[in-house]
Design a protein around this motif. Structure first.
Motif, PDB file in Angstrom:
ATOM      1  N   PRO A 163       0.832  -1.214   0.000  1.00  0.00           N
ATOM      2  CA  PRO A 163       0.000   0.000   0.000  1.00  0.00           C
ATOM      3  C   PRO A 163       0.863   1.259   0.000  1.00  0.00           C
ATOM      4  O   PRO A 163       2.024   1.243   0.437  1.00  0.00           O
ATOM      5  CB  PRO A 163      -0.800  -0.126   1.299  1.00  0.00           C
ATOM      6  CG  PRO A 163      -0.781  -1.577   1.645  1.00  0.00           C
ATOM      7  CD  PRO A 163       0.550  -2.083   1.158  1.00  0.00           C
ATOM      8  N   ALA A 164       0.290   2.340  -0.481  1.00  0.00           N
ATOM      9  CA  ALA A 164       1.046   3.598  -0.595  1.00  0.00           C
ATOM     10  C   ALA A 164       1.613   4.039   0.747  1.00  0.00           C
ATOM     11  O   ALA A 164       2.771   4.489   0.820  1.00  0.00           O
ATOM     12  CB  ALA A 164       0.148   4.683  -1.184  1.00  0.00           C
ATOM     13  N   GLN A 165       0.817   3.903   1.828  1.00  0.00           N
ATOM     14  CA  GLN A 165       1.322   4.370   3.116  1.00  0.00           C
ATOM     15  C   GLN A 165       2.495   3.524   3.595  1.00  0.00           C
ATOM     16  O   GLN A 165       3.375   4.005   4.307  1.00  0.00           O
ATOM     17  CB  GLN A 165       0.206   4.387   4.181  1.00  0.00           C
ATOM     18  CG  GLN A 165      -0.234   3.019   4.698  1.00  0.00           C
ATOM     19  CD  GLN A 165      -1.428   2.503   3.951  1.00  0.00           C
ATOM     20  OE1 GLN A 165      -1.566   2.760   2.754  1.00  0.00           O
ATOM     21  NE2 GLN A 165      -2.296   1.783   4.641  1.00  0.00           N
ATOM     22  N   HIS A 166       2.511   2.258   3.198  1.00  0.00           N
ATOM     23  CA  HIS A 166       3.634   1.391   3.562  1.00  0.00           C
ATOM     24  C   HIS A 166       4.886   1.839   2.816  1.00  0.00           C
ATOM     25  O   HIS A 166       5.956   2.002   3.419  1.00  0.00           O
ATOM     26  CB  HIS A 166       3.297  -0.064   3.220  1.00  0.00           C
ATOM     27  CG  HIS A 166       4.297  -1.056   3.752  1.00  0.00           C
ATOM     28  ND1 HIS A 166       3.939  -2.108   4.566  1.00  0.00           N
ATOM     29  CD2 HIS A 166       5.641  -1.170   3.600  1.00  0.00           C
ATOM     30  CE1 HIS A 166       5.017  -2.813   4.884  1.00  0.00           C
ATOM     31  NE2 HIS A 166       6.058  -2.258   4.293  1.00  0.00           N
ATOM     32  N   TYR A 167       4.742   2.065   1.500  1.00  0.00           N
ATOM     33  CA  TYR A 167       5.948   2.424   0.746  1.00  0.00           C
ATOM     34  C   TYR A 167       6.434   3.826   1.071  1.00  0.00           C
ATOM     35  O   TYR A 167       7.626   4.121   0.937  1.00  0.00           O
ATOM     36  CB  TYR A 167       5.733   2.269  -0.762  1.00  0.00           C
ATOM     37  CG  TYR A 167       6.990   1.735  -1.395  1.00  0.00           C
ATOM     38  CD1 TYR A 167       7.326   0.393  -1.277  1.00  0.00           C
ATOM     39  CD2 TYR A 167       7.892   2.583  -2.033  1.00  0.00           C
ATOM     40  CE1 TYR A 167       8.515  -0.093  -1.786  1.00  0.00           C
ATOM     41  CE2 TYR A 167       9.075   2.098  -2.552  1.00  0.00           C
ATOM     42  CZ  TYR A 167       9.378   0.764  -2.424  1.00  0.00           C
ATOM     43  OH  TYR A 167      10.565   0.285  -2.925  1.00  0.00           O
ATOM     44  N   TYR A 168       5.534   4.674   1.536  1.00  0.00           N
ATOM     45  CA  TYR A 168       5.971   5.981   2.024  1.00  0.00           C
ATOM     46  C   TYR A 168       6.992   5.797   3.146  1.00  0.00           C
ATOM     47  O   TYR A 168       8.021   6.484   3.189  1.00  0.00           O
ATOM     48  CB  TYR A 168       4.777   6.789   2.527  1.00  0.00           C
ATOM     49  CG  TYR A 168       5.174   7.974   3.386  1.00  0.00           C
ATOM     50  CD1 TYR A 168       5.635   9.154   2.802  1.00  0.00           C
ATOM     51  CD2 TYR A 168       5.111   7.900   4.772  1.00  0.00           C
ATOM     52  CE1 TYR A 168       6.018  10.236   3.590  1.00  0.00           C
ATOM     53  CE2 TYR A 168       5.493   8.974   5.561  1.00  0.00           C
ATOM     54  CZ  TYR A 168       5.938  10.140   4.970  1.00  0.00           C
ATOM     55  OH  TYR A 168       6.323  11.190   5.753  1.00  0.00           O
ATOM     56  N   HIS A 169       6.724   4.868   4.043  1.00  0.00           N
ATOM     57  CA  HIS A 169       7.651   4.622   5.152  1.00  0.00           C
ATOM     58  C   HIS A 169       8.940   3.962   4.667  1.00  0.00           C
ATOM     59  O   HIS A 169      10.007   4.201   5.243  1.00  0.00           O
ATOM     60  CB  HIS A 169       6.969   3.755   6.219  1.00  0.00           C
ATOM     61  CG  HIS A 169       5.996   4.512   7.075  1.00  0.00           C
ATOM     62  ND1 HIS A 169       6.379   5.217   8.196  1.00  0.00           N
ATOM     63  CD2 HIS A 169       4.661   4.699   6.961  1.00  0.00           C
ATOM     64  CE1 HIS A 169       5.324   5.798   8.735  1.00  0.00           C
ATOM     65  NE2 HIS A 169       4.266   5.497   8.011  1.00  0.00           N
ATOM     66  N   VAL A 170       8.858   3.153   3.613  1.00  0.00           N
ATOM     67  CA  VAL A 170      10.080   2.585   3.034  1.00  0.00           C
ATOM     68  C   VAL A 170      10.985   3.707   2.544  1.00  0.00           C
ATOM     69  O   VAL A 170      12.200   3.722   2.814  1.00  0.00           O
ATOM     70  CB  VAL A 170       9.749   1.624   1.876  1.00  0.00           C
ATOM     71  CG1 VAL A 170      11.020   1.196   1.146  1.00  0.00           C
ATOM     72  CG2 VAL A 170       9.026   0.374   2.384  1.00  0.00           C
ATOM     73  N   LEU A 171      10.406   4.677   1.836  1.00  0.00           N
ATOM     74  CA  LEU A 171      11.188   5.803   1.322  1.00  0.00           C
ATOM     75  C   LEU A 171      11.713   6.673   2.462  1.00  0.00           C
ATOM     76  O   LEU A 171      12.848   7.181   2.410  1.00  0.00           O
ATOM     77  CB  LEU A 171      10.343   6.621   0.355  1.00  0.00           C
ATOM     78  CG  LEU A 171       9.878   5.878  -0.909  1.00  0.00           C
ATOM     79  CD1 LEU A 171       8.971   6.772  -1.740  1.00  0.00           C
ATOM     80  CD2 LEU A 171      11.064   5.409  -1.729  1.00  0.00           C
ATOM     81  N   ARG A 172      10.897   6.863   3.487  1.00  0.00           N
ATOM     82  CA  ARG A 172      11.326   7.657   4.635  1.00  0.00           C
ATOM     83  C   ARG A 172      12.521   6.996   5.321  1.00  0.00           C
ATOM     84  O   ARG A 172      13.481   7.679   5.708  1.00  0.00           O
ATOM     85  CB  ARG A 172      10.165   7.803   5.624  1.00  0.00           C
ATOM     86  CG  ARG A 172      10.485   8.641   6.852  1.00  0.00           C
ATOM     87  CD  ARG A 172       9.292   8.736   7.781  1.00  0.00           C
ATOM     88  NE  ARG A 172       8.885   7.432   8.310  1.00  0.00           N
ATOM     89  CZ  ARG A 172       9.499   6.831   9.335  1.00  0.00           C
ATOM     90  NH1 ARG A 172      10.541   7.405   9.922  1.00  0.00           N
ATOM     91  NH2 ARG A 172       9.063   5.673   9.777  1.00  0.00           N
ATOM     92  N   VAL A 173      12.463   5.676   5.465  1.00  0.00           N
ATOM     93  CA  VAL A 173      13.577   4.942   6.078  1.00  0.00           C
ATOM     94  C   VAL A 173      14.818   5.050   5.203  1.00  0.00           C
ATOM     95  O   VAL A 173      15.937   5.235   5.709  1.00  0.00           O
ATOM     96  CB  VAL A 173      13.180   3.471   6.305  1.00  0.00           C
ATOM     97  CG1 VAL A 173      14.404   2.626   6.633  1.00  0.00           C
ATOM     98  CG2 VAL A 173      12.164   3.362   7.434  1.00  0.00           C
ATOM     99  N   ALA A 174      14.645   4.938   3.881  1.00  0.00           N
ATOM    100  CA  ALA A 174      15.797   5.056   2.981  1.00  0.00           C
ATOM    101  C   ALA A 174      16.463   6.415   3.128  1.00  0.00           C
ATOM    102  O   ALA A 174      17.701   6.522   3.157  1.00  0.00           O
ATOM    103  CB  ALA A 174      15.345   4.826   1.534  1.00  0.00           C
TER     104      ALA A 174
END
Length: 265
Positions: A163-174
């Motif tokens: 989901p978009a909110q999940h991948y938002y956190h992936v990018l934030r972690v990166a």
């Protein structure tokens, strides 16, 4: 009708409104699109239809598939429960933090990790080059090895299924990993390398990203900066071309995403 077009800094060929080839404006390599499916593929001739039939495996029953998926999860170093099999953990994000009270994926609880960052067991840039520190990281994008409702062992979790909110956190972690790496004064640039399947060169099927801190600017980045300095409008030209050719995906708040034909052929 074939024609060569030069859009300021980008050269490409068209035929009847369809892109035939394009030259990467940054490194000069050319990618072709015309008649590529007419090229013979050697792997088609490696196995006869008769031989294929003899080696084909019957589909697994639901019970056997579940057992195999559990076996894979027990041996995969990126799966939950195997944290001791990896290098030390750098940071994590839980499902509760991502979904904030919304539906959490089945089989997990709010405190379970959804994204986990560890050091790469083999630094992509030797520690001697980065101040004696391992600045190579692995970002495990999701705890799940397989897609929900997988019907076979090839139904692996992939970035587009999150989901978009999940991948938002992936990018934030990166981004946080980049900031962490850049606090090391020996690190001059950080490469974020997305892995997805064997075709990308990934040796691990579990969905993940590599973040690599280096003691110098990566050559591709240097080239990008050189070309941008000479042609400040190059990135907008790329976006415009991708949109015209139907490769544009989305655009908002100054960020455009597209499938890019630029690559090494």
């Amino acid at each position: 009708m074939r024609k060569k077009v030069a859009r300021m800094s980008i050269e490409y060929g068209m035929k009847d409104g369809v892109l035939l080839w394009v030259r990467n404006p940054f490194d000069g390599t050319v990618t072709y699109f015309n008649d590529i499916h007419r090229k013979p593929h050697a792997f088609r001739h490696l196995t006869s239809p008769q031989r294929s039939a003899t080696v084909a495996q019957p589909p697994l029953s639901a019970h056997d598939l579940q057992n195999e998926m559990e076996r894979v999860g027990q041996s995969c170093v990126f799966c939950p429960g195997n944290e001791a099999m990896t290098m030390e953990e750098v940071m994590r994000v839980t499902y509760g933090e991502i979904y904030a009270g919304a539906h959490i994926p089945m089989g997990f609880h709010a405190d379970a990790w959804a994204i986990r960052v560890i050091h790469n067991i083999i630094p992509r840039v030797p520690e001697e080059c980065t101040g004696g520190k391992n600045e190579s990281y692995v970002i495990i994008e999701d705890a799940r090895h397989f897609l929900p409702g997988a019907t076979g062992l090839s139904d692996l979790m992939w970035a587009g299924a999150l989901p978009a909110q999940h991948y938002y956190h992936v990018l934030r972690v990166a981004a946080e990993v980049v900031r962490r790496s850049m606090t090391n004064t020996a690190v001059q640039s950080v490469l974020i390398r997305k892995h997805q399947g064997r075709e990308s060169g990934a040796s691990q099927p579990h969905i993940h990203i590599q973040a690599i801190g280096a003691d110098r600017m990566f050559p591709d980045m240097e080239r990008d900066l050189e070309v941008t300095a000479r042609h400040p409008s190059i990135w907008q030209e790329c976006v415009d071309l991708m949109r015209e050719c139907g490769f544009h995906l989305d655009q908002s708040d100054g960020i455009a995403s597209h499938w890019s034909p630029f690559g090494k052929f």
